[in-house]
Motif scaffolding. Structure first.
Motif, mmCIF file in Angstrom:
data_model
loop_
_atom_site.group_PDB
_atom_site.id
_atom_site.type_symbol
_atom_site.label_atom_id
_atom_site.label_comp_id
_atom_site.label_asym_id
_atom_site.label_seq_id
_atom_site.Cartn_x
_atom_site.Cartn_y
_atom_site.Cartn_z
ATOM 1 N N ALA A 275 -60.276 44.830 147.246
ATOM 2 C CA ALA A 275 -60.887 44.203 148.423
ATOM 3 C C ALA A 275 -60.051 43.014 148.916
ATOM 4 C CB ALA A 275 -62.319 43.761 148.131
ATOM 5 N N VAL A 276 -58.764 43.265 149.142
ATOM 6 C CA VAL A 276 -57.895 42.201 149.646
ATOM 7 C C VAL A 276 -58.412 41.737 151.008
ATOM 8 C CG1 VAL A 276 -56.261 43.867 150.637
ATOM 9 C CG2 VAL A 276 -55.527 41.539 150.205
ATOM 10 N N GLU B 153 -53.746 35.913 151.635
ATOM 11 C CA GLU B 153 -52.499 36.618 151.328
ATOM 12 C C GLU B 153 -52.044 37.574 152.419
ATOM 13 O OE1 GLU B 153 -52.896 39.579 148.048
ATOM 14 O OE2 GLU B 153 -54.976 38.866 147.971
ATOM 15 N N ALA B 154 -52.866 37.797 153.431
ATOM 16 C CA ALA B 154 -52.491 38.681 154.539
ATOM 17 C C ALA B 154 -53.350 38.347 155.747
ATOM 18 C CB ALA B 154 -52.642 40.144 154.150
ATOM 19 N N ILE B 155 -52.896 38.809 156.906
ATOM 20 C CA ILE B 155 -53.558 38.510 158.174
ATOM 21 C C ILE B 155 -53.742 39.804 158.954
ATOM 22 C CG2 ILE B 155 -53.200 37.450 160.463
ATOM 23 C CD1 ILE B 155 -51.712 35.184 158.977
ATOM 24 N N GLU C 43 -66.427 59.174 148.599
ATOM 25 C CA GLU C 43 -66.118 60.459 149.237
ATOM 26 C C GLU C 43 -64.812 60.466 150.025
ATOM 27 O OE1 GLU C 43 -69.440 61.920 151.474
ATOM 28 O OE2 GLU C 43 -70.864 61.626 149.834
ATOM 29 N N ILE C 44 -64.302 59.312 150.363
ATOM 30 C CA ILE C 44 -63.051 59.256 151.123
ATOM 31 C C ILE C 44 -61.877 59.306 150.155
ATOM 32 C CG2 ILE C 44 -61.615 57.763 152.567
ATOM 33 C CD1 ILE C 44 -64.198 56.854 153.949
ATOM 34 N N LYS C 45 -60.911 60.148 150.457
ATOM 35 C CA LYS C 45 -59.787 60.407 149.556
ATOM 36 C C LYS C 45 -58.633 59.428 149.808
ATOM 37 C CE LYS C 45 -60.959 65.315 149.146
ATOM 38 N NZ LYS C 45 -62.240 65.228 149.876
ATOM 39 N N GLY C 46 -58.963 58.153 149.751
ATOM 40 C CA GLY C 46 -57.998 57.083 149.964
ATOM 41 C C GLY C 46 -58.755 55.777 150.036
ATOM 42 N N PRO C 47 -58.053 54.643 150.090
ATOM 43 C CA PRO C 47 -58.747 53.350 150.129
ATOM 44 C C PRO C 47 -59.512 53.144 151.429
ATOM 45 C CG PRO C 47 -56.382 53.050 150.373
ATOM 46 C CD PRO C 47 -56.589 54.489 150.033
ATOM 47 N N LEU C 48 -60.644 52.442 151.312
ATOM 48 C CA LEU C 48 -61.507 52.159 152.458
ATOM 49 C C LEU C 48 -61.340 50.714 152.891
ATOM 50 C CD1 LEU C 48 -63.946 53.065 154.322
ATOM 51 C CD2 LEU C 48 -65.417 52.044 152.568
ATOM 52 N N SER C 49 -61.321 50.490 154.202
ATOM 53 C CA SER C 49 -61.332 49.143 154.772
ATOM 54 C C SER C 49 -62.723 48.860 155.324
ATOM 55 C CB SER C 49 -60.295 49.024 155.891
ATOM 56 O OG SER C 49 -60.256 47.703 156.379
ATOM 57 N N VAL C 50 -63.231 47.654 155.041
ATOM 58 C CA VAL C 50 -64.548 47.238 155.506
ATOM 59 C C VAL C 50 -64.391 46.012 156.388
ATOM 60 C CG1 VAL C 50 -66.795 46.326 154.792
ATOM 61 C CG2 VAL C 50 -65.732 48.169 153.490
ATOM 62 N N GLU D 170 -68.046 41.694 144.850
ATOM 63 C CA GLU D 170 -68.824 42.924 144.742
ATOM 64 C C GLU D 170 -68.112 44.088 145.419
ATOM 65 O OE1 GLU D 170 -73.427 44.424 145.496
ATOM 66 O OE2 GLU D 170 -72.930 42.287 145.603
ATOM 67 N N LEU D 171 -67.498 43.825 146.577
ATOM 68 C CA LEU D 171 -66.722 44.868 147.249
ATOM 69 C C LEU D 171 -65.531 45.289 146.396
ATOM 70 C CD1 LEU D 171 -66.813 43.537 150.919
ATOM 71 C CD2 LEU D 171 -67.961 45.586 150.047
ATOM 72 N N ALA D 172 -64.942 44.335 145.695
ATOM 73 C CA ALA D 172 -63.831 44.661 144.797
ATOM 74 C C ALA D 172 -64.302 45.567 143.660
ATOM 75 C CB ALA D 172 -63.214 43.376 144.245
ATOM 76 N N LYS D 173 -65.469 45.275 143.111
ATOM 77 C CA LYS D 173 -66.017 46.119 142.053
ATOM 78 C C LYS D 173 -66.319 47.523 142.567
ATOM 79 C CE LYS D 173 -68.122 42.494 139.224
ATOM 80 N NZ LYS D 173 -69.408 41.916 138.722
ATOM 81 N N MET D 174 -66.649 47.612 143.855
ATOM 82 C CA MET D 174 -66.910 48.915 144.464
ATOM 83 C C MET D 174 -65.620 49.664 144.776
ATOM 84 S SD MET D 174 -69.959 47.606 147.003
ATOM 85 C CE MET D 174 -70.069 49.113 147.975
ATOM 86 N N ARG D 175 -64.474 48.992 144.587
ATOM 87 C CA ARG D 175 -63.139 49.580 144.808
ATOM 88 C C ARG D 175 -62.803 49.745 146.285
ATOM 89 N NH1 ARG D 175 -59.334 49.993 141.342
ATOM 90 N NH2 ARG D 175 -58.828 52.190 141.669
ATOM 91 N N VAL D 176 -63.285 48.827 147.103
ATOM 92 C CA VAL D 176 -62.867 48.775 148.503
ATOM 93 C C VAL D 176 -61.413 48.309 148.554
ATOM 94 C CG1 VAL D 176 -63.192 47.469 150.653
ATOM 95 C CG2 VAL D 176 -65.164 48.438 149.453
#
Length: 310
Positions: free
Chosen positions: A16-17, A37-39, A200-207, A225-231
């Motif tokens: 969840a960067v 770390e990013a914009i 269900e998405i076969k790649g990383p998700l952006s929120v 929490e989003l990091a734990k969810m692997r966002v």
């Protein structure tokens, strides 16, 4: 390490960067200075900053590219561009991808809305056929693979509002298969929706958490929490322009209401002149003058004064 490589490594760890939105070079520098770390360049913010207009497809692509160049050059951390619907068809989108890679952007958002597009948290959105969007992504991915394989293509779908999560997930997987690196369901609503999408998405998700205060249509979930969810990535795109608007309105309302027309000594309203000029690099500019200008020219210019401010 290249900024594209840094960004790719961070996103692919699915931690969840956080990429706050910047609406100009100054807001980008503030975000960097505060330790992010990013914009993410905010299309919503650009529309407000450049035109004082809503995000409904009014900003010209040349202006988007010019502002992206300014922001990329102003900071050292990775910058993701926002190219809305890609400037036209697949050929247009591929050309813009090339420009972004050559100017040093680390990634980009491209979305499947019908042009003219609008902010993802507004009503009245329409989307193009998924296959047409997949063609755009395929064209952009071929440019990426040729010029910089680490450049991130974030494929955004706005179909959630009209057709729900099933269709949004289907589109995300189609776009990832076409060559996108990251999938983004704008306007997704709840924690359970996000959890299912990650699964269900076969790649990383952006929120998208919008301003990180209200969340707008998306439930506000703590970043850990989003990091734990692997966002993969979390954008906070509109905060910079909304904070700027609030600060300007508050200050100038108070100034207009002041019986004297001034607010002498009320230093809480603003950075000092020296603090600001230090932030934007005036001391470094003066050091370059000392290094390169003839001594006689410097004497005539500053008359022995070493300090530019104060």
């Amino acid at each position: 390490m290249k900024t594209t490589t840094l960004l790719r490594k961070a996103i692919m760890k699915r931690r969840a960067v956080v990429v706050p939105g910047a609406h100009d070079a100054l807001s980008a520098c503030v975000i960097e200075k505060c330790g992010f770390e990013a914009i993410q360049i905010s299309g919503y913010g650009l529309a407000g900053s450049i035109l004082a207009k809503p995000d409904v497809g009014l900003v010209q692509m040349k202006d988007i590219l010019d502002m992206t160049w300014n922001i990329v050059q102003a900071v050292k951390i990775p910058v993701m561009a926002d190219i809305d619907t890609g400037g036209g068809n697949s050929v247009n989108a591929a050309w813009i991808t090339e420009r972004l890679i050559l100017m040093g952007a680390a990634g980009m958002n491209i979305e499947d809305q019908v042009f003219p597009k609008r902010c993802g948290h507004m009503s009245g959105k329409e989307v193009i056929p998924a296959e047409e969007m997949a063609g755009k992504i395929h064209a952009c991915a071929e440019v990426r693979n040729k010029l910089d394989k680490d450049f991130i293509i974030n494929a955004r779908t706005d179909v959630f509002a009209a057709a729900g999560l099933d269709e949004a997930v289907r589109r995300c997987n189609l776009y990832l298969k076409a060559g996108a690196d990251l999938a983004f369901i704008d306007g997704i609503k709840t924690k359970s929706d996000i959890r299912r999408a990650v699964k269900e998405i076969k790649g990383p998700l952006s929120v998208n958490l919008m301003d990180a205060i209200s969340g707008m249509k998306t439930e506000l979930i703590p970043i850990p929490e989003l990091a734990k969810m692997r966002v993969g990535r979390v954008s906070i795109p509109v905060a910079s322009i909304m904070v700027t608007h609030k600060a300007l309105m508050t200050f100038f309302t108070a100034l207009k209401a002041s019986p004297t027309g001034i607010m002498a000594g009320q230093t809480h309203w603003a950075s000092s002149f020296e603090e600001y000029t230090d932030f934007v690099g005036l001391k470094e500019y003066r050091a370059l003058e000392d290094k390169y200008l003839p001594e006689k020219q410097l004497d005539n210019k500053y008359h022995g004064v070493k300090k530019i401010v104060g």
